[in-house]
Design a protein around this motif. Structure first.
Motif, short mmCIF file in Angstrom:
data_model
loop_
_atom_site.label_atom_id
_atom_site.label_comp_id
_atom_site.label_asym_id
_atom_site.label_seq_id
_atom_site.Cartn_x
_atom_site.Cartn_y
_atom_site.Cartn_z
N PHE A 100 32.54 37.69 39.15
CA PHE A 100 33.51 38.67 39.62
C PHE A 100 32.95 39.48 40.79
N GLY A 101 33.77 39.66 41.81
CA GLY A 101 33.41 40.49 42.95
C GLY A 101 32.97 39.72 44.18
N MET A 102 32.69 38.42 44.07
CA MET A 102 32.31 37.65 45.24
C MET A 102 33.55 37.38 46.10
N ASN A 103 33.59 37.98 47.28
CA ASN A 103 34.70 37.81 48.23
C ASN A 103 36.03 38.37 47.73
N ARG A 104 35.99 39.18 46.67
CA ARG A 104 37.23 39.80 46.18
C ARG A 104 36.86 41.15 45.59
N GLN A 105 36.64 42.11 46.47
CA GLN A 105 36.13 43.40 46.02
C GLN A 105 37.15 44.20 45.21
N GLY A 106 38.42 43.86 45.32
CA GLY A 106 39.44 44.61 44.59
C GLY A 106 39.69 44.11 43.18
N PHE A 107 38.76 43.29 42.65
CA PHE A 107 39.02 42.67 41.35
C PHE A 107 39.20 43.69 40.24
N ALA A 108 38.52 44.84 40.33
CA ALA A 108 38.61 45.84 39.27
C ALA A 108 40.00 46.47 39.19
N LEU A 109 40.73 46.45 40.30
CA LEU A 109 42.10 46.96 40.30
C LEU A 109 43.10 45.88 39.88
N GLU A 110 42.76 44.62 40.15
CA GLU A 110 43.71 43.53 39.91
C GLU A 110 43.67 43.00 38.47
N LEU A 111 42.47 42.89 37.90
CA LEU A 111 42.35 42.29 36.56
C LEU A 111 43.19 43.01 35.51
N PRO A 112 43.24 44.35 35.47
CA PRO A 112 44.06 45.01 34.45
C PRO A 112 45.56 44.76 34.62
N GLN A 113 45.96 44.24 35.79
CA GLN A 113 47.39 44.00 36.04
C GLN A 113 47.84 42.58 35.69
N LEU A 114 46.90 41.72 35.34
CA LEU A 114 47.28 40.34 35.03
C LEU A 114 48.19 40.29 33.82
N ARG A 115 49.23 39.45 33.94
CA ARG A 115 50.09 39.15 32.80
C ARG A 115 49.80 37.71 32.37
N GLY A 116 50.56 37.20 31.43
CA GLY A 116 50.27 35.86 30.95
C GLY A 116 49.01 35.85 30.11
N SER A 117 48.28 34.75 30.12
CA SER A 117 47.10 34.59 29.27
C SER A 117 45.89 34.19 30.10
N THR A 118 44.71 34.60 29.64
CA THR A 118 43.46 34.30 30.34
C THR A 118 42.39 33.89 29.34
N PHE A 119 41.63 32.85 29.69
CA PHE A 119 40.51 32.37 28.89
C PHE A 119 39.24 32.53 29.73
N VAL A 120 38.27 33.27 29.21
CA VAL A 120 37.01 33.53 29.91
C VAL A 120 35.88 32.79 29.18
N ILE A 121 35.02 32.11 29.96
CA ILE A 121 33.88 31.38 29.40
C ILE A 121 32.60 31.89 30.04
N HIS A 122 31.59 32.15 29.24
CA HIS A 122 30.24 32.34 29.79
C HIS A 122 29.29 31.41 29.06
N GLY A 123 28.23 31.00 29.74
CA GLY A 123 27.24 30.11 29.15
C GLY A 123 26.11 30.89 28.52
N SER A 124 25.71 30.50 27.32
CA SER A 124 24.64 31.24 26.64
C SER A 124 23.31 31.13 27.36
N ARG A 125 23.13 30.09 28.17
CA ARG A 125 21.87 29.88 28.89
C ARG A 125 22.06 30.02 30.40
N ASP A 126 23.12 30.69 30.81
CA ASP A 126 23.41 30.87 32.23
C ASP A 126 22.56 32.03 32.77
N ALA A 127 21.60 31.72 33.62
CA ALA A 127 20.74 32.74 34.22
C ALA A 127 21.23 33.18 35.59
N ILE A 128 22.26 32.52 36.12
CA ILE A 128 22.77 32.85 37.45
C ILE A 128 23.92 33.86 37.35
N VAL A 129 24.92 33.56 36.51
CA VAL A 129 25.99 34.51 36.22
C VAL A 129 25.92 34.79 34.72
#
Length: 297
Positions: free
Chosen positions: A173-202
Protein backbone atom coordinates in the motif's frame (compact mmCIF):
# COMPACT_ATOMS: atom_id res chain seq x y z
CA UNK A 1 -118.75 -0.55 -37.96
CA UNK A 2 -115.32 0.71 -39.01
CA UNK A 3 -112.56 -1.87 -39.15
CA UNK A 4 -109.87 -1.46 -36.42
CA UNK A 5 -106.62 -0.05 -37.66
CA UNK A 6 -103.73 -2.52 -37.50
CA UNK A 7 -101.32 -1.78 -34.71
CA UNK A 8 -97.67 -1.15 -35.72
CA UNK A 9 -95.28 -3.95 -34.94
CA UNK A 10 -92.92 -3.17 -32.01
CA UNK A 11 -89.44 -2.21 -33.06
CA UNK A 12 -86.75 -4.83 -32.22
CA UNK A 13 -84.63 -4.06 -29.20
CA UNK A 14 -81.09 -2.90 -30.08
CA UNK A 15 -78.54 -5.64 -29.87
CA UNK A 16 -75.57 -4.95 -27.63
CA UNK A 17 -72.41 -4.25 -29.54
CA UNK A 18 -69.89 -7.08 -29.22
CA UNK A 19 -66.90 -6.23 -27.08
CA UNK A 20 -63.77 -5.93 -29.17
CA UNK A 21 -61.31 -8.74 -28.61
CA UNK A 22 -58.07 -7.52 -27.06
CA UNK A 23 -55.25 -7.44 -29.54
CA UNK A 24 -52.38 -9.74 -28.64
CA UNK A 25 -49.22 -7.97 -27.62
CA UNK A 26 -46.71 -8.05 -30.44
CA UNK A 27 -43.75 -10.30 -29.85
CA UNK A 28 -40.36 -8.61 -29.77
CA UNK A 29 -38.68 -8.71 -33.13
CA UNK A 30 -35.52 -10.27 -31.76
CA UNK A 31 -36.26 -11.87 -28.41
CA UNK A 32 -33.09 -12.20 -26.34
CA UNK A 33 -32.48 -15.74 -25.15
CA UNK A 34 -31.75 -16.18 -21.49
CA UNK A 35 -27.99 -16.35 -21.08
CA UNK A 36 -26.14 -18.43 -18.56
CA UNK A 37 -22.73 -17.78 -17.09
CA UNK A 38 -19.66 -19.65 -18.30
CA UNK A 39 -18.56 -20.05 -14.67
CA UNK A 40 -19.40 -23.55 -13.44
CA UNK A 41 -20.03 -24.95 -9.98
CA UNK A 42 -18.42 -28.13 -8.63
CA UNK A 43 -14.89 -27.68 -10.02
CA UNK A 44 -11.68 -27.93 -8.01
CA UNK A 45 -10.25 -24.63 -6.86
CA UNK A 46 -6.77 -26.08 -6.49
CA UNK A 47 -6.30 -26.71 -10.19
CA UNK A 48 -7.37 -25.33 -13.54
CA UNK A 49 -11.02 -25.65 -14.52
CA UNK A 50 -12.63 -27.42 -17.46
CA UNK A 51 -12.15 -24.71 -20.11
CA UNK A 52 -9.27 -24.63 -22.52
CA UNK A 53 -8.15 -21.07 -23.21
CA UNK A 54 -6.27 -19.00 -25.73
CA UNK A 55 -3.71 -16.28 -25.03
CA UNK A 56 -3.38 -13.20 -27.19
CA UNK A 57 -2.26 -9.61 -26.92
CA UNK A 58 -4.27 -6.48 -27.67
CA UNK A 59 -1.92 -3.51 -27.55
CA UNK A 60 -0.36 -3.74 -24.09
CA UNK A 61 -3.14 -5.92 -22.69
CA UNK A 62 -2.50 -9.64 -22.31
CA UNK A 63 -5.74 -11.57 -22.76
CA UNK A 64 -6.43 -15.07 -21.41
CA UNK A 65 -9.74 -16.09 -22.94
CA UNK A 66 -11.73 -19.25 -22.18
CA UNK A 67 -12.82 -21.21 -25.26
CA UNK A 68 -16.59 -21.61 -24.88
CA UNK A 69 -19.56 -22.40 -27.10
CA UNK A 70 -20.20 -18.66 -27.44
CA UNK A 71 -23.57 -18.91 -25.69
CA UNK A 72 -22.49 -18.19 -22.11
CA UNK A 73 -21.37 -14.94 -20.48
CA UNK A 74 -18.01 -14.28 -18.88
CA UNK A 75 -17.09 -12.16 -15.85
CA UNK A 76 -13.83 -10.19 -15.91
CA UNK A 77 -10.63 -10.69 -13.92
CA UNK A 78 -7.95 -7.98 -14.20
CA UNK A 79 -4.52 -8.62 -12.66
CA UNK A 80 -1.82 -6.00 -11.95
CA UNK A 81 1.88 -6.90 -11.96
CA UNK A 82 4.25 -6.31 -9.08
CA UNK A 83 7.20 -3.94 -9.29
CA UNK A 84 9.58 -5.02 -12.05
CA UNK A 85 7.48 -8.09 -12.94
CA UNK A 86 5.79 -9.03 -16.20
CA UNK A 87 2.42 -10.68 -16.69
CA UNK A 88 3.95 -14.06 -17.54
CA UNK A 89 5.15 -14.31 -13.94
CA UNK A 90 1.48 -14.42 -12.84
CA UNK A 91 0.45 -17.18 -15.22
CA UNK A 92 -0.96 -19.32 -12.34
CA UNK A 93 -3.57 -16.70 -11.44
CA UNK A 94 -4.43 -15.73 -15.02
CA UNK A 95 -4.75 -19.27 -16.37
CA UNK A 96 -6.67 -20.46 -13.30
CA UNK A 97 -9.29 -17.75 -13.79
CA UNK A 98 -9.54 -18.22 -17.58
CA UNK A 99 -9.94 -21.99 -17.23
CA UNK A 100 -12.82 -21.40 -14.80
CA UNK A 101 -14.71 -19.21 -17.29
CA UNK A 102 -13.40 -15.68 -16.59
CA UNK A 103 -12.08 -13.34 -19.26
CA UNK A 104 -8.69 -12.64 -17.66
CA UNK A 105 -6.68 -9.57 -18.64
CA UNK A 106 -3.38 -8.05 -17.51
CA UNK A 107 -1.94 -4.72 -18.62
CA UNK A 108 1.76 -5.25 -19.42
CA UNK A 109 3.58 -2.87 -17.12
CA UNK A 110 6.16 -3.05 -14.34
CA UNK A 111 4.80 0.08 -12.66
CA UNK A 112 1.10 -0.45 -11.97
CA UNK A 113 0.42 1.15 -8.59
CA UNK A 114 -1.94 3.91 -9.73
CA UNK A 115 -4.64 1.42 -10.78
CA UNK A 116 -5.28 3.32 -14.02
CA UNK A 117 -3.80 0.62 -16.27
CA UNK A 118 -5.85 -2.14 -14.66
CA UNK A 119 -8.99 -0.09 -15.21
CA UNK A 120 -8.00 0.42 -18.87
CA UNK A 121 -7.76 -3.36 -19.30
CA UNK A 122 -11.24 -3.71 -17.81
CA UNK A 123 -12.65 -1.02 -20.10
CA UNK A 124 -11.39 -3.00 -23.08
CA UNK A 125 -12.88 -6.23 -21.67
CA UNK A 126 -16.26 -4.57 -21.13
CA UNK A 127 -16.38 -3.73 -24.85
CA UNK A 128 -16.27 -7.42 -25.81
CA UNK A 129 -19.27 -9.68 -26.49
CA UNK A 130 -20.91 -11.95 -23.91
CA UNK A 131 -19.54 -10.12 -20.88
CA UNK A 132 -21.17 -10.04 -17.45
CA UNK A 133 -21.11 -6.83 -15.36
CA UNK A 134 -18.89 -8.50 -12.75
CA UNK A 135 -15.27 -7.43 -12.28
CA UNK A 136 -12.60 -8.86 -9.99
CA UNK A 137 -9.44 -6.78 -9.61
CA UNK A 138 -6.36 -8.70 -8.49
CA UNK A 139 -2.70 -7.87 -8.16
CA UNK A 140 0.54 -8.60 -6.33
CA UNK A 141 2.81 -6.33 -4.27
CA UNK A 142 2.63 -2.89 -5.94
CA UNK A 143 -0.07 -4.51 -8.07
CA UNK A 144 -1.98 -5.41 -4.91
CA UNK A 145 -2.22 -1.72 -4.11
CA UNK A 146 -3.18 -1.21 -7.75
CA UNK A 147 -6.08 -3.68 -7.39
CA UNK A 148 -7.47 -1.65 -4.49
CA UNK A 149 -6.99 1.61 -6.43
CA UNK A 150 -8.65 0.18 -9.55
CA UNK A 151 -11.55 -1.05 -7.39
CA UNK A 152 -11.99 2.51 -6.14
CA UNK A 153 -11.68 4.07 -9.63
CA UNK A 154 -14.13 1.61 -11.22
CA UNK A 155 -16.59 2.10 -8.38
CA UNK A 156 -16.38 5.86 -8.91
CA UNK A 157 -16.82 5.58 -12.69
CA UNK A 158 -19.45 2.83 -13.00
CA UNK A 159 -21.31 3.01 -9.68
CA UNK A 160 -23.71 0.15 -9.08
CA UNK A 161 -23.79 -0.92 -12.74
CA UNK A 162 -20.84 -3.23 -12.00
CA UNK A 163 -20.39 -5.74 -9.21
CA UNK A 164 -16.80 -5.21 -8.10
CA UNK A 165 -14.54 -7.23 -5.82
CA UNK A 166 -10.77 -7.12 -5.24
CA UNK A 167 -8.05 -9.59 -4.25
CA UNK A 168 -4.94 -7.96 -2.83
CA UNK A 169 -1.89 -10.26 -2.84
CA UNK A 170 0.79 -9.05 -0.41
CA UNK A 171 -0.24 -5.45 -1.22
CA UNK A 172 2.43 -2.75 -0.93
CA UNK A 173 0.00 0.00 0.00
CA UNK A 174 1.16 3.50 -0.88
CA UNK A 175 3.43 2.75 -3.85
CA UNK A 176 2.39 5.28 -6.54
CA UNK A 177 -0.97 5.82 -4.82
CA UNK A 178 -0.50 8.14 -1.89
CA UNK A 179 -4.23 8.67 -1.38
CA UNK A 180 -4.86 5.04 -0.46
CA UNK A 181 -5.71 5.91 3.16
CA UNK A 182 -8.64 8.03 1.96
CA UNK A 183 -9.81 5.55 -0.69
CA UNK A 184 -9.72 2.20 1.12
CA UNK A 185 -12.45 3.09 3.67
CA UNK A 186 -14.73 4.01 0.75
CA UNK A 187 -14.55 0.65 -1.03
CA UNK A 188 -17.84 -1.19 -1.43
CA UNK A 189 -18.29 -4.77 -2.54
CA UNK A 190 -15.89 -7.38 -1.14
CA UNK A 191 -12.12 -7.53 -0.67
CA UNK A 192 -9.75 -10.43 0.05
CA UNK A 193 -6.31 -9.54 1.47
CA UNK A 194 -3.37 -12.01 1.51
CA UNK A 195 -0.03 -11.70 3.25
CA UNK A 196 2.74 -14.29 3.26
CA UNK A 197 3.98 -15.59 6.60
CA UNK A 198 7.57 -15.59 5.27
CA UNK A 199 7.34 -12.38 3.22
CA UNK A 200 10.31 -10.19 4.20
CA UNK A 201 9.70 -7.60 1.45
CA UNK A 202 6.07 -6.63 2.16
CA UNK A 203 5.62 -8.01 5.68
CA UNK A 204 2.39 -8.28 7.63
CA UNK A 205 2.96 -4.90 9.27
CA UNK A 206 3.01 -3.19 5.84
CA UNK A 207 -0.11 -5.02 4.69
CA UNK A 208 -1.81 -3.93 7.93
CA UNK A 209 -1.39 -0.25 6.98
CA UNK A 210 -4.16 -0.69 4.43
CA UNK A 211 -6.02 -3.78 5.59
CA UNK A 212 -6.99 -2.12 8.88
CA UNK A 213 -8.65 0.74 6.93
CA UNK A 214 -11.11 -1.47 5.06
CA UNK A 215 -14.72 -0.94 6.10
CA UNK A 216 -16.42 -3.12 3.48
CA UNK A 217 -17.06 -6.88 3.44
CA UNK A 218 -13.45 -8.07 3.69
CA UNK A 219 -11.30 -11.06 4.61
CA UNK A 220 -7.62 -11.07 5.56
CA UNK A 221 -5.76 -14.39 5.42
CA UNK A 222 -2.16 -15.39 5.99
CA UNK A 223 -0.64 -17.69 3.37
CA UNK A 224 1.36 -19.96 5.64
CA UNK A 225 4.84 -20.57 4.23
CA UNK A 226 4.53 -18.05 1.39
CA UNK A 227 7.37 -15.65 0.60
CA UNK A 228 7.05 -12.56 -1.56
CA UNK A 229 8.03 -14.59 -4.63
CA UNK A 230 6.14 -17.88 -4.35
CA UNK A 231 2.66 -16.75 -3.23
CA UNK A 232 1.12 -17.43 -6.66
CA UNK A 233 -0.37 -20.92 -5.91
CA UNK A 234 -2.06 -19.59 -2.76
CA UNK A 235 -3.38 -16.59 -4.67
CA UNK A 236 -4.72 -18.69 -7.56
CA UNK A 237 -6.81 -20.97 -5.34
CA UNK A 238 -7.98 -18.17 -3.06
CA UNK A 239 -8.93 -15.86 -5.92
CA UNK A 240 -11.09 -18.29 -7.89
CA UNK A 241 -12.95 -19.56 -4.81
CA UNK A 242 -13.51 -16.01 -3.50
CA UNK A 243 -14.80 -14.77 -6.88
CA UNK A 244 -17.15 -17.72 -7.40
CA UNK A 245 -18.57 -17.27 -3.91
CA UNK A 246 -19.05 -13.51 -4.09
CA UNK A 247 -20.30 -13.35 -7.69
CA UNK A 248 -22.50 -16.45 -7.79
CA UNK A 249 -23.09 -17.48 -4.15
CA UNK A 250 -21.79 -20.97 -4.97
CA UNK A 251 -22.00 -23.11 -1.85
CA UNK A 252 -18.89 -25.15 -2.63
CA UNK A 253 -16.84 -21.97 -3.09
CA UNK A 254 -18.12 -20.48 0.17
CA UNK A 255 -17.34 -23.68 2.06
CA UNK A 256 -13.87 -23.89 0.54
CA UNK A 257 -13.04 -20.26 1.32
CA UNK A 258 -14.53 -19.99 4.82
CA UNK A 259 -14.04 -23.54 6.12
CA UNK A 260 -11.49 -25.58 4.20
CA UNK A 261 -8.88 -22.88 3.59
CA UNK A 262 -8.52 -21.59 7.18
CA UNK A 263 -8.62 -25.09 8.65
CA UNK A 264 -5.77 -26.32 6.44
CA UNK A 265 -2.08 -25.95 7.22
CA UNK A 266 -1.65 -23.59 4.28
CA UNK A 267 -3.87 -20.73 5.47
CA UNK A 268 -4.65 -18.82 8.64
CA UNK A 269 -7.58 -16.41 9.02
CA UNK A 270 -6.37 -13.10 10.43
CA UNK A 271 -9.42 -10.85 10.15
CA UNK A 272 -12.93 -11.32 8.77
CA UNK A 273 -15.09 -8.23 8.20
CA UNK A 274 -14.60 -6.76 11.68
CA UNK A 275 -17.04 -3.89 11.25
CA UNK A 276 -19.79 -6.21 10.06
CA UNK A 277 -19.27 -9.30 12.18
CA UNK A 278 -17.39 -8.20 15.28
CA UNK A 279 -13.66 -7.87 15.78
CA UNK A 280 -11.78 -11.06 14.95
CA UNK A 281 -10.23 -12.65 18.05
CA UNK A 282 -7.39 -13.99 15.87
CA UNK A 283 -6.08 -10.55 14.96
CA UNK A 284 -2.64 -9.79 16.36
CA UNK A 285 -3.31 -6.54 18.11
CA UNK A 286 0.28 -5.29 17.84
CA UNK A 287 -0.58 -4.42 14.22
CA UNK A 288 -3.10 -1.75 15.15
CA UNK A 289 -3.49 1.03 17.64
CA UNK A 290 -5.37 0.35 20.85
CA UNK A 291 -7.71 3.26 20.08
CA UNK A 292 -8.72 1.65 16.77
CA UNK A 293 -9.44 -1.60 18.57
CA UNK A 294 -11.82 0.24 20.88
CA UNK A 295 -13.58 1.77 17.83
CA UNK A 296 -14.06 -1.65 16.22
CA UNK A 297 -15.59 -3.22 19.34
Amino acid sequence: NPKPKPQPKPLPLPRPKPKPKPKPKPLPKNPKPERKSCVLEGESFDENGSYRFQVRKVGRINVYEPITDGKCTRPIYSHSNGTGSRSIFYTPQLTRMASHGFLAVSFESTNTGSGVQSLQAVEWALSQDMIEPKVAFGGHSQGGGSAAAAHFLAQKKYGDSLQIISILEEPAFGMNRQGFALELPQLRGSTFVIHGSRDAIVPKSWVARGARLLANDHYWYEAVGATHINVRPWAAAGTVSFAKWKFYAMADAENYFLELMPSSRYWKAVEISPKANGFSPDLEYDLILREEYELYR
